[in-house]
Design a protein around this motif. Sequence first.
Motif, PDB file in Angstrom:
ATOM      1  N   LEU A   1      -4.858 -10.173   0.623  1.00 35.59           N
ATOM      2  CA  LEU A   1      -4.820  -9.170   1.857  1.00 35.59           C
ATOM      3  C   LEU A   1      -4.696 -10.141   2.915  1.00 35.59           C
ATOM      4  O   LEU A   1      -4.339  -9.749   3.903  1.00 35.59           O
ATOM      5  CB  LEU A   1      -6.202  -8.484   1.941  1.00 35.59           C
ATOM      6  CG  LEU A   1      -6.442  -7.339   0.879  1.00 35.59           C
ATOM      7  CD1 LEU A   1      -7.896  -6.533   1.299  1.00 35.59           C
ATOM      8  CD2 LEU A   1      -5.311  -6.189   1.007  1.00 35.59           C
ATOM      9  N   GLY A   2      -5.071 -11.608   2.723  1.00 33.96           N
ATOM     10  CA  GLY A   2      -5.056 -12.419   3.978  1.00 33.96           C
ATOM     11  C   GLY A   2      -3.379 -12.439   4.428  1.00 33.96           C
ATOM     12  O   GLY A   2      -3.173 -12.780   5.807  1.00 33.96           O
ATOM     13  N   LYS A   3      -2.510 -12.056   3.459  1.00 34.05           N
ATOM     14  CA  LYS A   3      -0.936 -12.022   4.022  1.00 34.05           C
ATOM     15  C   LYS A   3      -0.645 -10.890   4.794  1.00 34.05           C
ATOM     16  O   LYS A   3       0.397 -10.765   5.594  1.00 34.05           O
ATOM     17  CB  LYS A   3      -0.269 -12.043   2.805  1.00 34.05           C
ATOM     18  CG  LYS A   3      -0.098 -13.397   2.062  1.00 34.05           C
ATOM     19  CD  LYS A   3       0.697 -13.566   0.980  1.00 34.05           C
ATOM     20  CE  LYS A   3       0.362 -13.440  -0.288  1.00 34.05           C
ATOM     21  NZ  LYS A   3       1.057 -13.066  -1.417  1.00 34.05           N
ATOM     22  N   ALA A   4      -1.625  -9.887   4.765  1.00 33.46           N
ATOM     23  CA  ALA A   4      -1.142  -8.497   5.702  1.00 33.46           C
ATOM     24  C   ALA A   4      -1.560  -8.845   7.303  1.00 33.46           C
ATOM     25  O   ALA A   4      -2.491  -9.376   7.541  1.00 33.46           O
ATOM     26  CB  ALA A   4      -1.926  -7.562   5.183  1.00 33.46           C
ATOM     27  N   ASP A   5      -0.466  -8.451   7.846  1.00 33.89           N
ATOM     28  CA  ASP A   5      -0.698  -8.740   9.476  1.00 33.89           C
ATOM     29  C   ASP A   5      -1.480  -7.397   9.887  1.00 33.89           C
ATOM     30  O   ASP A   5      -0.757  -6.540   9.971  1.00 33.89           O
ATOM     31  CB  ASP A   5       0.889  -8.790   9.851  1.00 33.89           C
ATOM     32  CG  ASP A   5       0.606  -8.577  11.624  1.00 33.89           C
ATOM     33  OD1 ASP A   5      -0.444  -9.077  11.922  1.00 33.89           O
ATOM     34  OD2 ASP A   5       1.379  -8.628  12.392  1.00 33.89           O
ATOM     35  N   THR A   6      -2.537  -7.850  10.274  1.00 31.91           N
ATOM     36  CA  THR A   6      -3.598  -6.617  10.830  1.00 31.91           C
ATOM     37  C   THR A   6      -3.734  -6.716  12.114  1.00 31.91           C
ATOM     38  O   THR A   6      -4.748  -5.978  12.893  1.00 31.91           O
ATOM     39  CB  THR A   6      -4.610  -6.391  10.123  1.00 31.91           C
ATOM     40  OG1 THR A   6      -5.551  -7.867  10.028  1.00 31.91           O
ATOM     41  CG2 THR A   6      -4.680  -5.900   8.570  1.00 31.91           C
TER      42      THR A   6
ATOM     43  N   ALA B   1      -3.567  -3.321  13.662  1.00 36.48           N
ATOM     44  CA  ALA B   1      -4.416  -2.151  13.024  1.00 36.48           C
ATOM     45  C   ALA B   1      -5.633  -1.555  13.485  1.00 36.48           C
ATOM     46  O   ALA B   1      -6.439  -2.154  14.144  1.00 36.48           O
ATOM     47  CB  ALA B   1      -4.662  -2.612  11.441  1.00 36.48           C
ATOM     48  N   LYS B   2      -5.676  -0.289  13.555  1.00 40.72           N
ATOM     49  CA  LYS B   2      -6.761   0.470  14.276  1.00 40.72           C
ATOM     50  C   LYS B   2      -7.753   0.846  13.126  1.00 40.72           C
ATOM     51  O   LYS B   2      -7.158   1.824  12.435  1.00 40.72           O
ATOM     52  CB  LYS B   2      -6.646   1.360  15.312  1.00 40.72           C
ATOM     53  CG  LYS B   2      -6.187   0.932  16.502  1.00 40.72           C
ATOM     54  CD  LYS B   2      -5.776   1.884  17.542  1.00 40.72           C
ATOM     55  CE  LYS B   2      -4.724   1.852  18.446  1.00 40.72           C
ATOM     56  NZ  LYS B   2      -3.448   2.744  18.412  1.00 40.72           N
ATOM     57  N   ILE B   3      -9.028   0.462  13.060  1.00 39.42           N
ATOM     58  CA  ILE B   3      -9.695   0.881  11.932  1.00 39.42           C
ATOM     59  C   ILE B   3     -10.061   2.471  12.126  1.00 39.42           C
ATOM     60  O   ILE B   3     -10.490   2.866  13.162  1.00 39.42           O
ATOM     61  CB  ILE B   3     -11.356   0.003  12.034  1.00 39.42           C
ATOM     62  CG1 ILE B   3     -10.783  -1.440  11.470  1.00 39.42           C
ATOM     63  CG2 ILE B   3     -12.233   0.687  10.942  1.00 39.42           C
ATOM     64  CD1 ILE B   3     -11.983  -2.181  10.899  1.00 39.42           C
ATOM     65  N   ILE B   4      -9.823   2.982  10.947  1.00 43.72           N
ATOM     66  CA  ILE B   4     -10.354   4.495  10.967  1.00 43.72           C
ATOM     67  C   ILE B   4     -11.773   4.367  10.422  1.00 43.72           C
ATOM     68  O   ILE B   4     -12.008   4.018   9.184  1.00 43.72           O
ATOM     69  CB  ILE B   4      -9.693   5.261   9.914  1.00 43.72           C
ATOM     70  CG1 ILE B   4      -8.228   4.663   9.788  1.00 43.72           C
ATOM     71  CG2 ILE B   4      -9.351   6.538  10.330  1.00 43.72           C
ATOM     72  CD1 ILE B   4      -7.371   4.989   8.506  1.00 43.72           C
TER      73      ILE B   4
ATOM     74  N   ILE C   1     -11.642   9.185   7.283  1.00 41.58           N
ATOM     75  CA  ILE C   1     -10.517   9.351   6.803  1.00 41.58           C
ATOM     76  C   ILE C   1      -9.971  10.823   7.363  1.00 41.58           C
ATOM     77  O   ILE C   1      -8.677  10.930   7.543  1.00 41.58           O
ATOM     78  CB  ILE C   1     -10.250   9.212   5.418  1.00 41.58           C
ATOM     79  CG1 ILE C   1      -8.674   9.001   5.025  1.00 41.58           C
ATOM     80  CG2 ILE C   1     -10.563  10.534   4.494  1.00 41.58           C
ATOM     81  CD1 ILE C   1      -8.381   7.563   5.376  1.00 41.58           C
TER      82      ILE C   1
ATOM     83  N   TYR D   1      -0.806  -3.738  -1.234  1.00 37.50           N
ATOM     84  CA  TYR D   1      -1.987  -4.274  -0.896  1.00 37.50           C
ATOM     85  C   TYR D   1      -3.341  -3.252  -1.125  1.00 37.50           C
ATOM     86  O   TYR D   1      -4.430  -3.504  -1.142  1.00 37.50           O
ATOM     87  CB  TYR D   1      -2.182  -4.437   0.744  1.00 37.50           C
ATOM     88  CG  TYR D   1      -1.432  -5.834   1.099  1.00 37.50           C
ATOM     89  CD1 TYR D   1      -1.714  -6.971   0.898  1.00 37.50           C
ATOM     90  CD2 TYR D   1      -0.260  -5.202   2.274  1.00 37.50           C
ATOM     91  CE1 TYR D   1      -0.838  -8.157   1.359  1.00 37.50           C
ATOM     92  CE2 TYR D   1       0.453  -6.326   2.378  1.00 37.50           C
ATOM     93  CZ  TYR D   1       0.318  -7.511   1.979  1.00 37.50           C
ATOM     94  OH  TYR D   1       1.043  -8.831   2.587  1.00 37.50           O
TER      95      TYR D   1
ATOM     96  N   LYS E   1     -11.352  -6.656   6.865  1.00 31.66           N
ATOM     97  CA  LYS E   1     -10.035  -6.761   6.603  1.00 31.66           C
ATOM     98  C   LYS E   1      -9.276  -5.692   5.865  1.00 31.66           C
ATOM     99  O   LYS E   1      -8.328  -5.022   6.044  1.00 31.66           O
ATOM    100  CB  LYS E   1      -9.686  -8.172   6.023  1.00 31.66           C
ATOM    101  CG  LYS E   1      -8.332  -8.306   5.263  1.00 31.66           C
ATOM    102  CD  LYS E   1      -7.554  -8.961   6.735  1.00 31.66           C
ATOM    103  CE  LYS E   1      -6.154  -9.292   6.523  1.00 31.66           C
ATOM    104  NZ  LYS E   1      -5.497  -9.874   7.664  1.00 31.66           N
TER     105      LYS E   1
ATOM    106  N   GLN F   1     -10.588  -2.609   5.458  1.00 30.70           N
ATOM    107  CA  GLN F   1     -10.472  -1.329   6.382  1.00 30.70           C
ATOM    108  C   GLN F   1      -9.498  -1.422   7.273  1.00 30.70           C
ATOM    109  O   GLN F   1      -8.541  -0.458   7.459  1.00 30.70           O
ATOM    110  CB  GLN F   1     -11.702  -1.378   7.379  1.00 30.70           C
ATOM    111  CG  GLN F   1     -13.123  -1.027   6.467  1.00 30.70           C
ATOM    112  CD  GLN F   1     -13.077   0.533   6.080  1.00 30.70           C
ATOM    113  OE1 GLN F   1     -12.138   1.166   6.313  1.00 30.70           O
ATOM    114  NE2 GLN F   1     -14.169   0.881   5.494  1.00 30.70           N
TER     115      GLN F   1
ATOM    116  N   ALA G   1      -6.173   1.196   7.154  1.00 31.51           N
ATOM    117  CA  ALA G   1      -5.543   1.795   8.409  1.00 31.51           C
ATOM    118  C   ALA G   1      -3.969   1.923   8.246  1.00 31.51           C
ATOM    119  O   ALA G   1      -3.405   3.022   8.544  1.00 31.51           O
ATOM    120  CB  ALA G   1      -6.156   1.402   9.501  1.00 31.51           C
ATOM    121  N   LEU G   2      -3.427   0.616   7.828  1.00 27.90           N
ATOM    122  CA  LEU G   2      -2.107   0.512   8.003  1.00 27.90           C
ATOM    123  C   LEU G   2      -1.265   1.332   6.858  1.00 27.90           C
ATOM    124  O   LEU G   2      -0.277   2.003   6.916  1.00 27.90           O
ATOM    125  CB  LEU G   2      -1.773  -0.776   7.738  1.00 27.90           C
ATOM    126  CG  LEU G   2      -2.160  -2.057   8.793  1.00 27.90           C
ATOM    127  CD1 LEU G   2      -1.806  -3.385   8.556  1.00 27.90           C
ATOM    128  CD2 LEU G   2      -1.314  -1.460   9.977  1.00 27.90           C
TER     129      LEU G   2
END
Lengths: 100, 513
Positions: free
Chosen positions: A42-47, A50-53, A56, B332, B410, B412, B416-417
């Motif tokens: 997950l470290g590789k994902a550009d967040t 991102a807006k946390i939901i 859901i 992911y 992270k 969460q 979202a993505l």
Amino acid sequence: MPSISKKQVEHIAKLARIELTEEEKEKFTKELSSILGYVEKLGKADTSKAKIIAQITGLENVMREDKQQKTENRKQKVKKLLKEAPSKKGDYIKVPKILE
Amino acid sequence: MKLENFTIEKAHKGLMKKEFSCTELTRAYLDKIKKENKKYNAFLTLTDKLALEQAKKVDEKISHQEKIGPLEGIPIAIKDNILVEDYKCTAGSKILENYAAPYDATVIKKLKKAGAVILGKTNLDEFAMGSSTENSALGVVKNPHDISRVPGGSSGGSAAAVAADECIVALGSDTGGSVRQPGSFCGVVGFKPSYGMVSRYGLIAMASSLDQIGPLAKTIEDTQVVFDVIRGKDNLDSTTIDLNSKFKASASLASIRGRSGRQGGRNSKPSQTWKQVPSPKFQFQNLRIGIPKEYFGKGIDNKVKEVIEKAIKNFEKIAVEVKEVSLPHTDYALAVYYIIMPAEVSANLARYDGVKYGFSTMSNEQRTENSLLNSYLKTRAEGFGDEVRRRIMLGTYVLSAGYLEAYYGKAQKVKALIKEEFERVFNPSVDGVDILLTPTSPTVAFKIGEKKDPLAMYLSDIYTVPASLAGLPAISLPCGIVNKLPVGLQIIGPQFADDLILEAAKLCEQSCL
């Protein structure tokens, strides 16, 4: 590969209120390290955008009126719940002593 | 009495025409289960008394020429993490081995009201944690297609029971694929509704933001009959959705409805609205289908891939468009799931402490002498199996001081993505599609004992987890065979488009035959 140490496993097992044997400590250290190594991707994902939901389906603060509700067969329900307690005295659940 | 391939419709007609009584039907299933349970181990408890009482009521109604509802008198099996009052509910765990449910889950209340005949409680991975039903503390379930193989999990008992004709339909629960993947492995339909469609009250909680109860059945129509009974807002589960208000807000669905010419709102019963449409072909002439390329990459069995591609080809004859789409964050999803789910597990399972109910290591006398901490430690060490303890500890770790942001925070954000990405491919204003077609699982049912490494086991949910994280409806239906074992096709739809994917699944069901 990021790993979790045996000492950390001992610590979280205590936090989680689970007693482990020496053998289990070794086993879980290995397995948890492998899973944590996997989620590390997950470290590789550009967040950065991102807006946390929070929820859901987008629900917020589901409220109801603060009103007393009637329970049918209340006595019978209480009996059923108490029946499941491992230890009891009369209509009370018996618990271990917490103050010395 | 022949029970093979019995559907709700066939049983309903048989009852109405008095070809057999409901008591005869119920007894036939109970006898079959008793005879076969050693072989498949699909059931943990039989609810004979409840079943026969219900059957008697139905027979009385029929003898008085009264009309019966579509689910009335239909034998159904219930996953043993859903509470049926006065019967044992073990969750497949030693810690609840002797626990009797003090009340009915909302879905059970609804089934009883609809007159369904509850036959018994089905085996599962402990607390629904697993993908093979090998984690049950009460014995492994066997796949009826090949008893050396797993039925999938965690609703393996329910899937095996339907596949072995030990019931007509069953209820399971799906957190990351636990209805769809066993459905796929056992060659039956497994449906996970949108999050919030079905009440979770009385479902033993695993990961509350993901758990959803769903039906397993032999046909889509049977799936719809059960879904129509169990769905709906429930005051006892505040996360259930009031469809009327929510549907108005859903832009993407409104457009689907517009394109397919669907009339009316949600005031009437949804399936009735659908059933008024004369021909499904007409209804779906404008269907646009997306094939997410990330679901066909490395890890998928080549033969499974071929079967899925053939099923997709069938859709090309019906749909206006079948095109490749991309969901780049799919890779992911499983990692996100293995942070969020255990985090919730660690909180939800804190309640099993050997004090209020369930297994306890302390005898009555010891309680006053031993420390409370000691009682917790021993009860939970003995009461929980390996997978449950692994997930509780993993959740405790990712939520602990110093790690919370790096892991849970992270996860969460990536979740979202993933949700945004699904919304984009379903968005009609940017040339979006109506449904997605994917494999349900990268392989067919694997051998019992084959996956000893926990991570290898987790990977069998790689195609089902994304829809769970995004709260979307998804269904697995049988679409072919590889080496004599069933393959499942997964249909994923936009949030709350549950009825749409069920109708789309019907089209596939017809073309896959």
